[in-house]
Design a protein around this motif. Structure first.
Motif, PDB file in Angstrom:
ATOM      1  N   ILE A  12       0.840  -1.205   0.000  1.00 55.68           N
ATOM      2  CA  ILE A  12       0.000   0.000   0.000  1.00 55.68           C
ATOM      3  C   ILE A  12       0.876   1.256   0.000  1.00 55.68           C
ATOM      4  CG2 ILE A  12      -1.633   1.348   1.367  1.00 55.68           C
ATOM      5  CD1 ILE A  12      -2.852  -1.291   2.315  1.00 55.68           C
ATOM      6  N   ALA A  13       1.920   1.244   0.820  1.00 56.95           N
ATOM      7  CA  ALA A  13       2.824   2.398   0.888  1.00 56.95           C
ATOM      8  C   ALA A  13       3.493   2.644  -0.461  1.00 56.95           C
ATOM      9  CB  ALA A  13       3.875   2.175   1.976  1.00 56.95           C
ATOM     10  N   ALA A  14       3.932   1.562  -1.116  1.00 55.89           N
ATOM     11  CA  ALA A  14       4.574   1.696  -2.427  1.00 55.89           C
ATOM     12  C   ALA A  14       3.596   2.241  -3.461  1.00 55.89           C
ATOM     13  CB  ALA A  14       5.120   0.334  -2.872  1.00 55.89           C
ATOM     14  N   TYR A  15       2.346   1.776  -3.400  1.00 54.08           N
ATOM     15  CA  TYR A  15       1.334   2.250  -4.354  1.00 54.08           C
ATOM     16  C   TYR A  15       1.051   3.737  -4.154  1.00 54.08           C
ATOM     17  CZ  TYR A  15      -3.099   2.689  -6.822  1.00 54.08           C
ATOM     18  OH  TYR A  15      -4.102   3.097  -7.671  1.00 54.08           O
ATOM     19  N   LEU A  16       0.919   4.170  -2.902  1.00 55.34           N
ATOM     20  CA  LEU A  16       0.656   5.582  -2.624  1.00 55.34           C
ATOM     21  C   LEU A  16       1.825   6.459  -3.065  1.00 55.34           C
ATOM     22  CD1 LEU A  16      -1.024   5.315   0.898  1.00 55.34           C
ATOM     23  CD2 LEU A  16      -2.144   5.754  -1.302  1.00 55.34           C
ATOM     24  N   LEU A  17       3.040   5.993  -2.811  1.00 55.97           N
ATOM     25  CA  LEU A  17       4.227   6.743  -3.228  1.00 55.97           C
ATOM     26  C   LEU A  17       4.288   6.832  -4.758  1.00 55.97           C
ATOM     27  CD1 LEU A  17       6.871   8.182  -2.505  1.00 55.97           C
ATOM     28  CD2 LEU A  17       7.996   5.931  -2.526  1.00 55.97           C
ATOM     29  N   PHE A  18       3.997   5.717  -5.416  1.00 58.58           N
ATOM     30  CA  PHE A  18       3.981   5.702  -6.884  1.00 58.58           C
ATOM     31  C   PHE A  18       2.939   6.690  -7.413  1.00 58.58           C
ATOM     32  CE2 PHE A  18       1.940   4.033 -10.736  1.00 58.58           C
ATOM     33  CZ  PHE A  18       3.008   4.048 -11.608  1.00 58.58           C
ATOM     34  N   GLY A  19       1.748   6.676  -6.786  1.00 56.19           N
ATOM     35  CA  GLY A  19       0.688   7.584  -7.217  1.00 56.19           C
ATOM     36  C   GLY A  19       1.093   9.040  -7.086  1.00 56.19           C
ATOM     37  N   ARG A  64      -6.784  11.488 -17.716  1.00 55.25           N
ATOM     38  CA  ARG A  64      -6.840  10.170 -18.346  1.00 55.25           C
ATOM     39  C   ARG A  64      -5.532   9.411 -18.142  1.00 55.25           C
ATOM     40  NH1 ARG A  64      -7.603  10.741 -24.563  1.00 55.25           N
ATOM     41  NH2 ARG A  64      -5.526  11.616 -24.239  1.00 55.25           N
ATOM     42  N   ASP A  65      -4.404  10.093 -18.301  1.00 51.34           N
ATOM     43  CA  ASP A  65      -3.107   9.436 -18.120  1.00 51.34           C
ATOM     44  C   ASP A  65      -2.889   9.035 -16.666  1.00 51.34           C
ATOM     45  OD1 ASP A  65      -2.559   9.789 -20.818  1.00 51.34           O
ATOM     46  OD2 ASP A  65      -1.522  11.693 -20.508  1.00 51.34           O
ATOM     47  N   LEU A  66      -3.325   9.885 -15.738  1.00 50.09           N
ATOM     48  CA  LEU A  66      -3.192   9.560 -14.314  1.00 50.09           C
ATOM     49  C   LEU A  66      -3.986   8.301 -13.982  1.00 50.09           C
ATOM     50  CD1 LEU A  66      -2.196  10.333 -11.455  1.00 50.09           C
ATOM     51  CD2 LEU A  66      -4.304  11.672 -11.207  1.00 50.09           C
ATOM     52  N   LEU A  67      -5.212   8.208 -14.473  1.00 51.61           N
ATOM     53  CA  LEU A  67      -6.033   7.022 -14.204  1.00 51.61           C
ATOM     54  C   LEU A  67      -5.401   5.766 -14.802  1.00 51.61           C
ATOM     55  CD1 LEU A  67      -9.642   8.446 -14.743  1.00 51.61           C
ATOM     56  CD2 LEU A  67      -8.571   7.771 -12.585  1.00 51.61           C
ATOM     57  N   PHE A  68      -4.792   5.906 -15.967  1.00 53.21           N
ATOM     58  CA  PHE A  68      -4.118   4.756 -16.585  1.00 53.21           C
ATOM     59  C   PHE A  68      -2.976   4.252 -15.700  1.00 53.21           C
ATOM     60  CE2 PHE A  68      -0.339   3.407 -18.951  1.00 53.21           C
ATOM     61  CZ  PHE A  68      -0.819   2.256 -19.560  1.00 53.21           C
ATOM     62  N   PHE A  69      -2.121   5.169 -15.267  1.00 52.06           N
ATOM     63  CA  PHE A  69      -0.960   4.757 -14.479  1.00 52.06           C
ATOM     64  C   PHE A  69      -1.341   4.284 -13.079  1.00 52.06           C
ATOM     65  CE2 PHE A  69       1.469   7.317 -17.603  1.00 52.06           C
ATOM     66  CZ  PHE A  69       2.424   6.365 -17.935  1.00 52.06           C
ATOM     67  N   LEU A  70      -2.484   4.714 -12.575  1.00 48.67           N
ATOM     68  CA  LEU A  70      -2.931   4.248 -11.264  1.00 48.67           C
ATOM     69  C   LEU A  70      -3.654   2.914 -11.343  1.00 48.67           C
ATOM     70  CD1 LEU A  70      -4.271   7.513  -9.546  1.00 48.67           C
ATOM     71  CD2 LEU A  70      -2.076   6.364  -9.191  1.00 48.67           C
ATOM     72  N   SER A  71      -4.334   2.648 -12.451  1.00 52.50           N
ATOM     73  CA  SER A  71      -5.190   1.463 -12.536  1.00 52.50           C
ATOM     74  C   SER A  71      -4.389   0.167 -12.608  1.00 52.50           C
ATOM     75  CB  SER A  71      -6.122   1.560 -13.750  1.00 52.50           C
ATOM     76  OG  SER A  71      -5.378   1.586 -14.956  1.00 52.50           O
ATOM     77  N   THR A  72      -3.280   0.169 -13.346  1.00 53.27           N
ATOM     78  CA  THR A  72      -2.523  -1.082 -13.509  1.00 53.27           C
ATOM     79  C   THR A  72      -1.892  -1.555 -12.199  1.00 53.27           C
ATOM     80  OG1 THR A  72      -2.092  -0.560 -15.836  1.00 53.27           O
ATOM     81  CG2 THR A  72      -0.691  -2.219 -14.806  1.00 53.27           C
ATOM     82  N   PRO A  73      -1.132  -0.720 -11.478  1.00 58.93           N
ATOM     83  CA  PRO A  73      -0.608  -1.204 -10.170  1.00 58.93           C
ATOM     84  C   PRO A  73      -1.704  -1.447  -9.145  1.00 58.93           C
ATOM     85  CG  PRO A  73      -0.041   1.105 -10.527  1.00 58.93           C
ATOM     86  CD  PRO A  73      -0.585   0.604 -11.817  1.00 58.93           C
ATOM     87  N   GLU A  75      -4.482  -2.912  -9.866  1.00 54.18           N
ATOM     88  CA  GLU A  75      -4.847  -4.298 -10.174  1.00 54.18           C
ATOM     89  C   GLU A  75      -3.849  -5.263  -9.548  1.00 54.18           C
ATOM     90  OE1 GLU A  75      -5.937  -6.907 -14.181  1.00 54.18           O
ATOM     91  OE2 GLU A  75      -4.416  -5.330 -14.279  1.00 54.18           O
ATOM     92  N   TRP A  76      -2.568  -4.924  -9.592  1.00 60.51           N
ATOM     93  CA  TRP A  76      -1.553  -5.779  -8.962  1.00 60.51           C
ATOM     94  C   TRP A  76      -1.804  -5.875  -7.459  1.00 60.51           C
ATOM     95  CZ3 TRP A  76       3.193  -2.796 -11.387  1.00 60.51           C
ATOM     96  CH2 TRP A  76       3.139  -2.933 -12.767  1.00 60.51           C
ATOM     97  N   LEU A  77      -2.146  -4.750  -6.867  1.00 62.59           N
ATOM     98  CA  LEU A  77      -2.411  -4.714  -5.441  1.00 62.59           C
ATOM     99  C   LEU A  77      -3.573  -5.634  -5.068  1.00 62.59           C
ATOM    100  CD1 LEU A  77      -1.009  -3.007  -3.201  1.00 62.59           C
ATOM    101  CD2 LEU A  77      -2.951  -1.428  -3.345  1.00 62.59           C
ATOM    102  N   LEU A  78      -4.621  -5.626  -5.902  1.00 65.78           N
ATOM    103  CA  LEU A  78      -5.778  -6.484  -5.647  1.00 65.78           C
ATOM    104  C   LEU A  78      -5.387  -7.960  -5.688  1.00 65.78           C
ATOM    105  CD1 LEU A  78      -8.663  -4.765  -7.660  1.00 65.78           C
ATOM    106  CD2 LEU A  78      -8.081  -4.530  -5.241  1.00 65.78           C
ATOM    107  N   TYR A  79      -4.661  -8.362  -6.733  1.00 62.08           N
ATOM    108  CA  TYR A  79      -4.252  -9.762  -6.848  1.00 62.08           C
ATOM    109  C   TYR A  79      -3.379 -10.176  -5.663  1.00 62.08           C
ATOM    110  CZ  TYR A  79      -5.949  -9.883 -11.680  1.00 62.08           C
ATOM    111  OH  TYR A  79      -6.733  -9.845 -12.807  1.00 62.08           O
ATOM    112  N   LEU A  80      -2.482  -9.285  -5.246  1.00 62.83           N
ATOM    113  CA  LEU A  80      -1.595  -9.606  -4.120  1.00 62.83           C
ATOM    114  C   LEU A  80      -2.397  -9.797  -2.845  1.00 62.83           C
ATOM    115  CD1 LEU A  80       1.321  -9.880  -3.061  1.00 62.83           C
ATOM    116  CD2 LEU A  80       1.279  -7.416  -2.614  1.00 62.83           C
TER     117      LEU A  80
END
Length: 423
Positions: A12-19, A64-73, A75-80
């Motif tokens: 979660i921390a990595a995802y927030l930092l990436f965002g 639109r670009d922000l939503l694209f870059f946020l949506s893929t990781p 999805e990874w977070l959900l699977y994990l």
């Protein structure tokens, strides 16, 4: 369980930092202005967009670009999380209790997994729809949009059910070489899917029919004859009830190959501009771009299956006991498989996008040579930009990870400077 919770917190921390980093890059750091050398040329959006459209295109593109870059990781977070917190194990238990037949178990497990991911991914999909509606790109009402999402769910579910059933049967049959056996069967399945898509899948979403404007269709077919393309019809699709954007594309393989025009394209472009776009699409047929694309896709899939097998085996060796996984062929490992595949697809997208941009550049040049009409080409690109509120010169990361076509700056400049060979 304590260690698994740490994984979750770090993820979660990595995802927030990436965002935060992506937001800063898109909204603060990146520069999408047109270089001085292109100012006041036909590639400069200030020459064909008004001041409001210039502002809206910048705003919408960044969102639109922000939503694209946020949506893929995301999805990874959900699977994990589904994997490490035992949700996948629970779904497998429900499936095992439902039936003694493996296919039914696969169907039950995949239904719950698909439903959960559909619900959890829904907020990002809705945000994408909301902003496309707000900026007048989408013309679709919420009910129609939800209908398409439900169709998407069931189409993807049925395709995945076939793939998962075959995949996990091969994992049991070939514990070490399942990835190779899977890829061998994946090859004909890919061709089959592309063959039936224009006939069975695409009509679930829209109505396709031969072009209504027979005079324009005659001009297009004459152009096809000039390119030695055997064609009897150009297909039109009713997209105006869903979007204000423009598009045309080539789909299918073999006898099911077809050139398709959105009706929005027919409404907003004149005949010469449409003929340029059609010549562009014809190049994909003439130069066999579809087949080269399939070959590249299958090559990447071969490498992807091999890497996935290695990573899954290593993950299960190290963490299988914590996650109650004894074998790779257990259904509960599916989120791990999907996680790795999703990461590999994202990581390989710069390569596939680069190849696609090369083919699209070839198609633009082919269309100019065939139509000998630079003005129509430039005006069609300008209208495509305007209708989709696209950035003419997007940031580098956006171009690398998102753009399957050259930027409009590159396309328009190429047309302007292209030396047409007169016969």
């Amino acid at each position: 369980m304590g260690e698994l919770k740490k994984w979750g917190l770090w993820a979660i921390a990595a995802y927030l930092l990436f965002g935060l980093c992506i937001y800063y890059y898109l909204f603060v750091f990146a520069n999408s202005s047109v270089p001085d050398i292109y100012k006041e040329t036909s590639a400069d959006p200030a020459t064909f967009l008004n001041s409001r459209e210039l502002v809206l295109s910048e705003e919408y593109s960044k969102i639109r670009d922000l939503l694209f870059f946020l949506s893929t990781p995301y999805e990874w977070l959900l699977y994990l999380f589904i994997l490490i917190f035992g949700v996948s194990t629970v779904f497998e238990k429900w499936a095992n209790q439902a039936s003694r037949f493996q296919f039914v178990r696969n169907a039950v497990y995949l239904f719950w997994l698909s439903l959960l991911t559909f619900v959890l991914m829904f907020p990002i999909r809705y945000l994408s729809y909301h902003f496309s509606k707000t900026y007048h790109i989408s013309a679709q009402e919420f009910g129609g949009w939800m209908k398409d999402n439900v169709i998407d769910f069931w189409v993807n579910y049925l395709i995945m059910l076939v793939l998962v059933t075959i995949l996990y049967a091969l994992m049991k049959q070939f514990p070490k070489k399942w990835w190779l056996a899977s890829w061998i069967l994946f090859v004909p399945f890919t061709f089959f899917l592309m063959y039936v898509q224009p006939v069975w899948i695409d009509p679930l979403y829209n109505h396709f029919y031969p072009m209504k404007d027979k005079q324009l269709e005659s001009k297009i077919l004459s152009l096809a004859d000039k390119a030695h393309i055997p064609a009897n019809h150009v297909y039109e699709v009713d997209m105006s009830e869903k979007t204000h954007a423009l598009n045309a594309y080539v789909t299918g393989v073999g006898s099911h190959s077809r050139i398709v025009l959105w009706d929005t394209t027919l409404q907003k472009l004149n005949d010469n501009e449409i003929l340029f776009i059609m010549a562009h699409e014809m190049c994909h047929y003439v130069e066999k771009h579809i087949y080269f694309g399939i070959a590249g896709y299958l090559l990447l899939a071969f490498v992807g299956f091999w890497i996935t097998a290695k990573w899954m085996a290593r993950w299960i060796d190290r963490h299988g006991q914590k996650l109650h996984i004894q074998s790779i062929s257990q259904l509960r490992t599916l989120p791990l498989f999907l996680l790795i595949i999703s990461i590999l697809v994202f990581a390989s997208s710069p390569i596939s996008n680069l190849a696609s941009r090369y083919e699209e550049t070839r198609a633009d040049r082919y269309a100019i040579e065939m139509t000998k009409n630079k003005e129509a080409a430039i005006e069609s690109f300008q209208e495509l930009t305007k209708s989709g509120l696209s950035q003419v010169n997007p940031p580098l990361l956006v171009k690398i990870f998102r753009y399957t076509h050259p930027t409009m700056l590159e396309r328009i400049h190429m047309v302007e400077t292209y030396p047409i060979k007169q016969k």
